[in-house]
Design a protein around this motif. Sequence first.
Motif, PDB file in Angstrom:
ATOM      1  N   LEU A  26       0.825  -1.205   0.000  1.00 55.34           N
ATOM      2  CA  LEU A  26       0.000   0.000   0.000  1.00 55.34           C
ATOM      3  C   LEU A  26       0.859   1.254   0.000  1.00 55.34           C
ATOM      4  O   LEU A  26       0.645   2.173  -0.789  1.00 55.34           O
ATOM      5  N   ILE A  32      -4.361  -0.549  -2.841  1.00 55.17           N
ATOM      6  CA  ILE A  32      -5.188  -0.633  -1.633  1.00 55.17           C
ATOM      7  C   ILE A  32      -5.706  -2.048  -1.486  1.00 55.17           C
ATOM      8  O   ILE A  32      -6.625  -2.462  -2.179  1.00 55.17           O
ATOM      9  N   LEU A  34      -7.347  -4.401   0.983  1.00 55.48           N
ATOM     10  CA  LEU A  34      -8.022  -4.558   2.269  1.00 55.48           C
ATOM     11  C   LEU A  34      -8.031  -6.017   2.712  1.00 55.48           C
ATOM     12  O   LEU A  34      -8.438  -6.329   3.820  1.00 55.48           O
ATOM     13  N   HIS A  89      -8.456   3.227  -7.534  1.00 54.04           N
ATOM     14  CA  HIS A  89      -8.505   2.733  -6.155  1.00 54.04           C
ATOM     15  C   HIS A  89      -9.847   2.088  -5.828  1.00 54.04           C
ATOM     16  O   HIS A  89      -9.912   1.120  -5.081  1.00 54.04           O
ATOM     17  N   VAL A  93     -10.359  -1.466  -3.979  1.00 53.58           N
ATOM     18  CA  VAL A  93     -11.115  -1.564  -2.732  1.00 53.58           C
ATOM     19  C   VAL A  93     -12.189  -2.636  -2.857  1.00 53.58           C
ATOM     20  O   VAL A  93     -12.292  -3.538  -2.016  1.00 53.58           O
ATOM     21  N   LEU A 224      -4.469  -0.726   8.664  1.00 51.13           N
ATOM     22  CA  LEU A 224      -4.540   0.535   7.924  1.00 51.13           C
ATOM     23  C   LEU A 224      -4.036   1.700   8.773  1.00 51.13           C
ATOM     24  O   LEU A 224      -3.365   2.598   8.265  1.00 51.13           O
ATOM     25  N   THR A 228      -1.234   4.230   7.550  1.00 54.51           N
ATOM     26  CA  THR A 228      -1.524   5.644   7.291  1.00 54.51           C
ATOM     27  C   THR A 228      -0.924   6.553   8.356  1.00 54.51           C
ATOM     28  O   THR A 228      -0.396   7.610   8.039  1.00 54.51           O
TER      29      THR A 228
END
Lengths: 284, 327, 253
Positions: A26, A32, A34, A89, A93, A224, A228
């Motif tokens: 990421l 991305i 998940l 993205h 996702v 995440l 981030t």
Amino acid sequence: MLTLLFDGIASGMVLFILASGLAVTLGLMNFINLAHGAFAMAGGYATVLLTTHAGVPFLASLPLAFLIAAALGALFERTLYVHLYARPHLDQVLFSIGLVFMAVTAVDYVMGAQQRYAEVPGYLKGRVELFGVGLGRYRIFIIAVCGAVAFALQLILGRSRFGAQLRAAVDDARTARGLGIPVSRIFTITFAVGSGLAGLGGALGAEILTLTPTFPLKYMISFLIVVTVGGTSSITGPFLAALLLGIADVFGNYYLPEIGAFVTYLLMLTVLMIRPQGLFARPR
Amino acid sequence: MQTTPFAIPSKAAGAGRTFALEALFWAAAVAAIFLAPRRLLLLNEIAILGLFALSLDLVLGYAGIVSLGHAAFFGLGAYSAGLLLLHVTTNPLWALFAAALSGGVLGFATSFLVLRGTDLTRLMVTLGVSLLLGEAANKLHDLTGGADGLQGITAAPVFGLFRFDLAGHTAYVLSLAMLFACVLVARRITASPFGMTLRTIRDNPLRAAAIGVPVTRRLVAVYTIAALFAGLAGGLLAVTTQFVSLDVFDFARSADVMLVLILGGTGYLYGGLLGAVAFKVLQDVISTLTPQYWRFWIGLLLVALMIAGRDRLGAVFKRVPRAGGPS
Amino acid sequence: MNATLPALETQHLNKQFGGLVATRDVSFTLLRGARHALIGPNGAGKTTFVNQLSGVLQPSSGSIALYGQDITRLRPDLRVRAGLARTFQINQLFRDLTPRETLGIAVAQRLGSGGRLWRSFARDPAIAAESAALLAEFRLDDVADTRTASLAYGKQRLLEIALAIAARPKVLLLDEPAAGVPEDERHEILGVVKALPADVAILLIEHDMDLVFAFADRISVLVEGALLVEGTPAEIAADARVKAVYLGSSDHG
């Protein structure tokens, strides 16, 4: 108090190993994913099954968990993920949410919904007294293993030829190909190693996290947050973020159990509000 | 009013056809009351999900913001309506008003967070807000009933006349009416100068600012309106089922509504509605076959759709194909 | 408004990216109704300069004034409302919209109806009339209802300029309007640029010297982020320093 801090460091370390692959896919590759937690879950269940059903010693099950998750990662990268690198993205996702749903229900179907534990050997159980502080042996073990992995990761990404090639491939895939860098193989290896590390984290964490089929959903936000809040410019940022999150979580659960995760989410939002690039990213 | 100077002949014909299709859709929705009297509860769920997806379309399809936590507004609306019915008044329309209002206020407040940063930050902030509210609802046990949910909600008859019956007559008609009203509003808004400036922002925010469009203000406005719709959808759920539980904030709810919208296609308002029909029918069929594991097949559908490419699916529903999606 | 104030003025404008100085103490004046060209070799910082004028980039220090009003910290959209519009060197258009819609939106925004939620865009006679006039003026009427992404490149360049003019600016920044346009279509761009209203002050950034000398009555030369010299076209053509700069780099005519 110090015991709590120690526990927090241990779970932060595990969190870092779990999320380190995501920090690369990421953070560096800007994909991305998940479904990262699904690979961690695979490692966790691998260790549980190997130790309880196949009689494999716990220590031997750890590298196996890594390999199994890495193999799964490589397989999925080659067959599925590779089609989505260049997509918006939103597509990434949705795709990875789909994978999470599949993983959660498939594991539920095969393994059942109840929580599973790995068989930890006797010498890793119990506590030792060190300078008057009671430390769990298993947590010492975790910190040692995760610390070594984190150190190796830092070396590989920062110093090695592979790290340089990866950064070149991420920066400009076409130019990198022109320079003879095998871009797609590098992406596959990176993805596989990242998944493998997640698997290792899942195996190590089978004892201190809750291993149920909803694992990928339950810990998605934690991974995440690590990426981030840690920022994507280096591996040190996610490392510090993971430690912070692990310590905050342990302390929160001990002192403020009635608020719990609320504080974590609030802190994350605050950090993202003040520093959208992450807490430890170098300001540009 | 003078004749429309913008419509060239072929477009006028297309507009006429679009209008006919719209009329057909609503006629079918009304006819369903009489044709499927036993499935009205499912239809009610479809209408609510359709409204929720319409809300996401405004955010995603018109403003290009990817949200992982749209359930925040839905959930807040549901709890607002439920709490109002429990403690203040049993009038369902006031409850819906409160739901829409609370959704809108939350949307306005969080829009400033969402508009900062990259796609990733937006994902995190939207997800974070929904998790935060879900956790708050869980921990504020005295107010929300925690994991047991809000129990004992009663809604008085609509206008004092239409009781909420077990078959779901009133529920479906009320939800459908609200959905219709919201589609009319959204239709009007997206065709307004405001709506056109939104499209410029989705296409090219740099240039949008360079022709004088105040980008942030526009996004705040559309996000707030969308949140208001989502809150209303949540309120409808609370009013028509007379029960609210923590799952209104579920991540799965945010994910589902994205799938719904993608199934139907973004950026033309009816995508969410058609997607809701497809999704609920699909869910209904799969869960009769395998009640516990239907989500596996939903996941498989998502994966397959994304590998095949979203644009190909869109072409099935859309009359006006648009290359590329919001990114 | 003071009649002697220049249309656009920068004072001691500086812009650094890390250690790189992209704009170096530029004090520049654009007079009312000017036909001014800004030239300079590749990498001289021309586009960076324009980006600061239009608000895409914030200068590191210095100030920018539009008709005496300080706009250094003003948001890009508010600069447009204050009368400063620009075009982009690389097309920045709305690919999914038609030229008619594109220009209509810019007109609506200028008329102050861009925020109106509750009226029809397509049925607004004021918007329609003005965008039709712009389409005709910029020779776009035959493609008015084609999706912008499928327009010929030359038409897209014309739309770039039309879109800036739709804001009815007092100052217009043209960033290489003819960039990438084939030789035989350049006259169309030049024709359009020359026909722009005389009261609009225009700053033209351009590589094509034929275009520059056909258009400008004043020329500034930017080298390594700093202003080297300013003068009439004749003065610039005769300037030894300018010649040295351009002989040094081979890819400009």
